[in-house]
Design a protein around this motif. Sequence first.
Motif: not given
Length: 422
Positions: A42-71
């Motif tokens: 809790c102490e670490q969480l409170e400290k990180s919330n006070a000091e940490a910058p805004k959480e990084p975000t990202f947009t998703l690639v379109p569904i047409q994009a290929k990806t590696t098959p599940v192994d």
Amino acid sequence: MAPAGASLRAAVLCLLAWAGLAAADRVYIHPFHLLVYSESSCEQLEKSNAEAPKEPTFTLVPIQAKTTPVDEEALREQLVLATEGLEEEDRLRAAKVGMMLNFLGFHMYRMLSESWSTASGAAILSPTALFGTLASFYLGALDPTASRLQAFLGVPGEDQGCTSRLDGHKVLSALHTIQGLLVAQGGASGQPRLFLSTVVGLFTAPGLRLKEPFVRGLAPFAPITLERSLDLSTDPDLAAEKINAFVQAVTGWKMNSPLSGVGPGSTLLFNTYVRFQGKLKGFSLLEGLQEFWVDNTTAVPVPMLSGTGTFQHWSDAQNNISMTRVPLGRSACLLLVQPQCMSGLQQVETLSFQHNFLTWLKNLSPRAIRLTMPQLTLQGSYDLQDLLAQARLPTLLGAEANLGKISDDQLRVGKGPSQILQ
């Protein structure tokens, strides 16, 4: 013993409930200190919330994009590796989460089976996947949604202080341990190996940004996360078709119960796909198709398995049912609960919820049996939003839900399947 003709609904519950639990009971054990934040955290969480910058975000690639098959072999190896060097605290945490998910799983399965009472087919539910999906939303929630989800998962918030708050990362880590212990011990003692693959699909409207820490945090529950964007509003049926085609192409799993139309206004679909594979040691496939009676008047030709051995068995003369435990490994079994007459199936399910399965198992004793049963290939899907509505929590993940740890954008969780099981 050749099973009398019946729907496989009761057997399905036992297979998936017991396969999903490494150590489980239906009662809570207090306290929950292994699952909540410690004072130092809790102490670490409170400290990180006070000091940490805004959480990084990202947009998703379109569904047409290929990806590696599940192994799936690689996924199994990762789960087995995760069980090496487990400390006692890890096992205790997994046991507590197992108890909680079993309790919630039986409760939700009962509602699911009631909604299927007039439908054909089987009601299928994995307590582990259900609990993991809800815990994932908890990981991405802020109050008041987070507090409501915590209570629904079975952990009281008490004074609402930090040390009473559920640590979502610990819960998902415990689920990872449970799955790892299952597959690691499935191939022990000469048993065939078990496979348990969990894949999460995150599908968003174009332009919506997801927070990186949330997506990374899902890894213990689902090592494969498929993140894609597509238009969810213009043509919901077309969106569903694209999602089905994409998931089937990546996983190679045949989707006999695919996603239907996407709910209007949705901006986020969270779909959990689970595939469990196991073999029965000492069983062989009978030649040709055999008759299996699905009711008093209807028989269908199906592939049948047969095996002779000493199985744990119990006959309950009072309730006119019998029970046979068929091991799939040290941590998983197929528990066959069979009514003595066709009309007794509903009674079997009712008794299943009124009694503790662990108490039933204590009555089992060795018995030489020739067991004949259908070769099981089971698949089903359900909508978590519908289940929450039946549980009188229709707004828990509704339009007003605060999911600020998933995205800063306004989210509307769609009514796609929260689970597809094979």
